[in-house]
Scaffold this motif. Structure first.
Motif, PDB file in Angstrom:
ATOM      1  N   PRO A   1      32.181  17.649  34.539  1.00 21.12           N
ATOM      2  CA  PRO A   1      31.230  17.338  33.695  1.00 21.12           C
ATOM      3  C   PRO A   1      31.234  15.712  34.188  1.00 21.12           C
ATOM      4  O   PRO A   1      31.430  14.336  33.390  1.00 21.12           O
ATOM      5  CB  PRO A   1      32.115  16.896  32.839  1.00 21.12           C
ATOM      6  N   LEU A   2      29.792  15.769  35.129  1.00 22.76           N
ATOM      7  CA  LEU A   2      29.524  14.744  36.168  1.00 22.76           C
ATOM      8  C   LEU A   2      28.356  13.868  35.900  1.00 22.76           C
ATOM      9  O   LEU A   2      26.676  14.449  36.807  1.00 22.76           O
ATOM     10  CB  LEU A   2      30.409  13.875  37.380  1.00 22.76           C
ATOM     11  N   GLY A   3      27.737  12.711  34.980  1.00 21.07           N
ATOM     12  CA  GLY A   3      26.631  12.628  35.581  1.00 21.07           C
ATOM     13  C   GLY A   3      25.676  11.768  36.070  1.00 21.07           C
ATOM     14  O   GLY A   3      27.237  11.967  36.993  1.00 21.07           O
ATOM     15  N   GLU A   4      24.877  10.301  36.888  1.00 21.00           N
ATOM     16  CA  GLU A   4      24.496   9.985  37.651  1.00 21.00           C
ATOM     17  C   GLU A   4      25.794   8.551  37.912  1.00 21.00           C
ATOM     18  O   GLU A   4      26.176   8.295  38.548  1.00 21.00           O
ATOM     19  CB  GLU A   4      22.863   9.628  37.842  1.00 21.00           C
ATOM     20  N   TYR A   5      25.618   7.871  36.508  1.00 17.57           N
ATOM     21  CA  TYR A   5      26.498   6.807  36.741  1.00 17.57           C
ATOM     22  C   TYR A   5      28.328   7.335  36.639  1.00 17.57           C
ATOM     23  O   TYR A   5      28.782   6.883  37.402  1.00 17.57           O
ATOM     24  CB  TYR A   5      27.181   6.081  35.412  1.00 17.57           C
ATOM     25  N   ASP A   6      28.596   8.760  36.234  1.00 16.06           N
ATOM     26  CA  ASP A   6      30.057   8.593  36.599  1.00 16.06           C
ATOM     27  C   ASP A   6      30.512   9.561  38.116  1.00 16.06           C
ATOM     28  O   ASP A   6      31.558   8.685  38.940  1.00 16.06           O
ATOM     29  CB  ASP A   6      29.756  10.046  36.172  1.00 16.06           C
ATOM     30  N   LEU A   7      28.930  10.422  38.812  1.00 23.55           N
ATOM     31  CA  LEU A   7      29.415  10.243  39.727  1.00 23.55           C
ATOM     32  C   LEU A   7      29.365   9.291  40.787  1.00 23.55           C
ATOM     33  O   LEU A   7      30.416   9.163  41.900  1.00 23.55           O
ATOM     34  CB  LEU A   7      28.235  11.048  39.853  1.00 23.55           C
ATOM     35  N   ALA A   8      28.933   8.522  40.866  1.00 24.75           N
ATOM     36  CA  ALA A   8      28.535   7.083  41.502  1.00 24.75           C
ATOM     37  C   ALA A   8      30.084   6.126  40.956  1.00 24.75           C
ATOM     38  O   ALA A   8      29.811   5.776  42.404  1.00 24.75           O
ATOM     39  CB  ALA A   8      27.047   5.651  40.953  1.00 24.75           C
ATOM     40  N   GLN A   9      30.469   6.054  39.776  1.00 24.92           N
ATOM     41  CA  GLN A   9      31.603   5.774  39.562  1.00 24.92           C
ATOM     42  C   GLN A   9      33.153   5.787  40.316  1.00 24.92           C
ATOM     43  O   GLN A   9      33.761   5.385  40.785  1.00 24.92           O
ATOM     44  CB  GLN A   9      32.042   4.963  38.407  1.00 24.92           C
ATOM     45  N   LEU A  10      33.138   7.215  40.232  1.00 24.08           N
ATOM     46  CA  LEU A  10      34.270   8.226  40.590  1.00 24.08           C
ATOM     47  C   LEU A  10      33.719   8.394  42.062  1.00 24.08           C
ATOM     48  O   LEU A  10      35.002   7.829  43.346  1.00 24.08           O
ATOM     49  CB  LEU A  10      34.115   9.375  40.799  1.00 24.08           C
TER      50      LEU A  10
END
Length: 351
Positions: A144-153
């Motif tokens: 469950p990774l959107g753009e913000y989640d992807l970048a933060q991870l």
């Protein structure tokens, strides 16, 4: 969609994420400046990519591979993969994803990457690699990774898990793609503002942009560490330079939205002057030689992309002078390229 179901339906996936050019404000996304003062960066992604290919296997091992570096390692998948200096980015991604999203379950798989730019190029290649592999993981396991989640991870894997020095802009550029004005407020508060630049403005910017590769930077970690130390110690010259860089990011955003390419050129040049004052080692005789050669042949502006010390220099030159600028740089042994600006961020597909 459960991760098991997603993996069964799609045993192999590929992903790619775009590299970026920092147009203005680079360095203000680095700690502790971003936390203390707030940072701002204007960047744009280009038609250079890092690719990731993931495949499930049944041999009880994890295989990590970098085609462009010519490195390869096979390890048992029962425990966390060792961070030992060989393809640590690949292994840290595997460790984090299996721990946080797959319940610590051992997954036998192959992780391969290919980069269209060398590490240390100043185009954000390390962070882009992490985003590309995470995007492939997202597709393979239904994360469950959107753009913000992807970048933060991606940021946490690099800065927290691996303790690598660097800023925040690269992960968000790779995840979102396009022309973005980014604001950094504190540790995890990042706002990405995609800009709607007119197509004719982008076309003219492409006509004027030249990339010059001076050689792989060996100084970026040292430069970033000094930059951070200067802020911590209150070094006024460095901090004032970062304030000026932050202002230049706002000016660059406005110039691009207005389609004022003359102002884009002036802002790029002013930003490079400020960047030199952030830390020693950002420029060197080789970089200055390339800048002087390009200006002498008709370039209107130039700045190093990334932390400095080497890598790519971005030049702007009128289309009528592009051939002369590239010839002058080539005569000195530098490699020159033209680019296209892209709108798409990280994407994945099934094979």
């Amino acid at each position: 969609m459960s991760s098991d179901f997603a993996a069964r339906r799609c045993p192999q996936v590929r992903a790619r994420a775009p590299l970026r050019l920092g147009l203005a404000g680079g360095g203000t996304d680095v700690s502790p400046y971003a936390e203390l003062h707030g940072g701002a960066v204007m960047n744009a992604t280009i038609d250079r990519y890092i690719y990731a290919s993931l495949g499930l296997t049944e041999d009880g091992r994890v295989e990590v591979e970098s085609h462009d570096l010519g490195r390869h390692q096979r390890l048992p998948c029962g425990e966390a993969l060792p961070i030992d200096g060989t393809l640590d980015l690949h292994k840290a991604i595997y460790n984090r994803v299996t721990r946080d999203f797959l319940g610590g379950r051992a997954v036998s798989m192959r992780i391969s990457t290919f980069s269209e730019a060398p590490a240390g190029s100043g185009l954000g290649s390390s962070s882009t690699l992490v985003v590309a592999v995470l995007q492939a993981m997202t597709e393979l396991f239904g994360l469950p990774l959107g753009e913000y989640d992807l970048a933060q991870l991606a940021y946490r894997i690099e800065r927290e898990d691996l303790r690598l020095a660097g800023g925040r802009q690269d992960q968000y550029a790779a995840a979102f793609g396009g022309f973005n004005f980014m604001e950094f407020h504190g540790r995890d508060n990042v706002i990405v503002n995609p800009l709607r630049i007119k197509r004719e403005v982008i076309s003219e910017l492409e006509a004027q942009t030249i990339l010059c590769f001076t050689g792989v930077s060996r100084e970026s970690a040292t430069i970033i560490a000094e930059q951070s130390r200067n802020v911590e110690q209150g070094a006024s010259r460095s901090i004032q330079a970062m304030h000026a860089l932050k202002d230049s990011a706002v000016a660059m955003k406005q110039a691009l939205l207005k389609g004022d390419l003359a102002e884009v050129s002036r802002t790029l040049d002013a930003g490079w002057s400020s960047k030199r004052d952030m830390a020693s080692g950002i420029s060197n005789p080789q970089i200055e030689d390339a800048l002087q050669a390009a200006r002498g042949a008709g370039a209107t502006a130039g700045k190093v992309s990334g932390a400095g010390g080497g890598g790519f220099i971005m030049f702007l030159a009128p289309l009528e002078r592009r051939r002369a600028v590239m010839a002058a740089l080539n005569e000195r042994g530098y490699r020159t390229e033209t680019v296209r600006y892209t709108a798409e961020g990280a994407t994945a597909w099934r094979r």
